[in-house]
Design a protein around this motif. Structure first.
Motif, PDB file in Angstrom:
ATOM      1  N   VAL A 223      48.834  45.806   5.925  1.00 43.19           N
ATOM      2  CA  VAL A 223      50.168  46.527   6.267  1.00 43.19           C
ATOM      3  C   VAL A 223      51.193  45.942   5.057  1.00 43.19           C
ATOM      4  N   ARG A 224      51.202  44.662   4.896  1.00 42.06           N
ATOM      5  CA  ARG A 224      51.851  44.231   3.845  1.00 42.06           C
ATOM      6  C   ARG A 224      51.629  44.970   2.564  1.00 42.06           C
TER       7      ARG A 224
ATOM      8  N   LEU B 125      55.769  57.239  11.706  1.00 36.82           N
ATOM      9  CA  LEU B 125      54.329  57.528  12.363  1.00 36.82           C
ATOM     10  C   LEU B 125      53.510  56.619  11.817  1.00 36.82           C
ATOM     11  N   TYR B 126      53.587  55.978  10.335  1.00 37.13           N
ATOM     12  CA  TYR B 126      52.650  54.924   9.956  1.00 37.13           C
ATOM     13  C   TYR B 126      53.046  53.688  10.818  1.00 37.13           C
ATOM     14  N   LEU B 127      54.209  53.314  10.941  1.00 38.30           N
ATOM     15  CA  LEU B 127      54.585  51.981  11.902  1.00 38.30           C
ATOM     16  C   LEU B 127      54.046  52.045  13.060  1.00 38.30           C
TER      17      LEU B 127
ATOM     18  N   GLN C  10      49.941  50.267  17.036  1.00 35.28           N
ATOM     19  CA  GLN C  10      48.858  50.813  17.867  1.00 35.28           C
ATOM     20  C   GLN C  10      47.699  49.724  17.722  1.00 35.28           C
ATOM     21  N   SER C  11      47.504  49.607  16.323  1.00 37.60           N
ATOM     22  CA  SER C  11      46.332  48.701  15.912  1.00 37.60           C
ATOM     23  C   SER C  11      46.445  47.173  16.039  1.00 37.60           C
TER      24      SER C  11
ATOM     25  N   PRO D 203      59.527  52.957  16.845  1.00 39.75           N
ATOM     26  CA  PRO D 203      59.014  53.042  15.470  1.00 39.75           C
ATOM     27  C   PRO D 203      59.969  53.742  14.597  1.00 39.75           C
ATOM     28  N   PHE D 204      60.605  54.906  15.247  1.00 33.31           N
ATOM     29  CA  PHE D 204      61.622  55.603  14.185  1.00 33.31           C
ATOM     30  C   PHE D 204      62.919  54.724  13.961  1.00 33.31           C
TER      31      PHE D 204
END
Length: 207
Positions: free
Chosen positions: A67-68, A122-124, A129-130, A138-139
Motif C-alpha cells: 500500500v505504501r 475505491l482503492y482505499l 477490506q484486505s 473511504p471517500f
C-alpha cells in the motif's frame, strides 16, 4: 483534444471557438461536433482525459506491491502533474469561467476532482477490506490523502510560486504525505520507515 486544451489555455474559453479549434486540429468543425455535442462537452472530455492521466498509477497498481509503495507512486505522479503548465492553465481557466457560468464548475468538478477522489476511495476501500488499512469512510480518507499529498504544491503552482519540482523533491513530499496518512489509517501490516521525515513529524504534531 490536445489542440483544444492548448487553445483553451492560450485564448480562454470564449476565445477558443470551435472554428479555431477545428483549424488548429486540421479537421472540420462538423468532425468535432460528431464527437462532442458542444464546446462544454469538449472541455469536460479534456478534464476527464486529464483525470485518466492522474489516475494511471492506481489503474496499473499491482496487488503484489505494498500500500505504501502504491500510494507513494501515485503521489509522485500527482505532484509531477500538478506543476505542469497544461494542468495549471486549465485549472485557472475553470476557476475563472465558473464565476461566469454557474453550471460550468460543477460539471468540470464531477469529471475531474470528484472522479479522482472516488477512484482513490475505491482503492482505499479495497485495502481496508484486505486488512491493510483501518478506515470507516473511504471517500473522506481519499480527500484527506489528496490534500496531504498535493494541496500545498497545487496552491503554489496556481499562484506561480512553483513551476518545477526536482525528482528528489517530488519523492520527499510524496513520502512525507503518505507516511503521515498511514500513521492515521495504517494497520500493523503496513510497514513504515523507522524514521518518519521531519516534515511528516511536524504534520503529526499538528493533528
Amino acid at each position: 483534444m490536445d489542440a483544444a486544451a492548448d487553445l483553451f489555455v492560450s485564448h480562454g474559453y470564449d476565445g477558443a471557438s470551435m472554428e479555431i479549434i477545428a483549424e488548429a486540429a486540421d479537421v472540420s468543425r462538423q468532425t468535432i461536433y460528431n464527437q462532442f455535442e458542444s464546446k462544454e462537452a469538449l472541455f469536460r472530455a479534456i478534464i476527464d482525459n486529464l483525470a485518466d492521466e492522474f489516475l494511471a498509477p492506481l489503474a496499473k497498481a499491482s496487488r503484489r506491491v505494498s500500500v505504501r509503495e502504491t500510494l507513494i507512486a501515485f503521489a509522485e505522479h500527482t505532484l509531477d502533474l500538478l506543476v505542469q503548465p497544461k494542468f495549471v492553465g486549465l485549472y485557472r481557466l475553470t476557476l475563472t469561467e465558473t464565476t461566469r457560468f454557474p453550471d460550468f464548475g460543477p460539471s468540470v468538478y464531477e469529471a475531474g476532482a470528484l472522479r479522482a477522489q472516488e477512484t482513490v476511495a475505491l482503492y482505499l476501500r479495497e485495502q481496508a477490506q484486505s486488512g491493510n488499512l483501518e478506515l470507516a469512510d473511504p471517500f473522506l480518507a481519499a480527500g484527506q490523502f489528496m490534500a496531504l499529498v498535493g494541496r500545498d504544491t497545487e496552491l503554489k503552482a496556481l499562484f506561480g510560486v512553483e513551476s518545477h519540482l526536482s525528482s528528489q523533491e517530488i519523492r520527499r513530499r510524496a513520502k512525507a504525505g503518505v507516511d503521515v496518512f498511514l500513521k492515521a489509517y495504517g494497520t500493523r501490516g503496513v510497514v513504515l520507515p523507522s524514521r518518519v521525515p521531519k516534515t511528516a513529524r511536524r504534520s503529526l504534531r499538528l493533528r
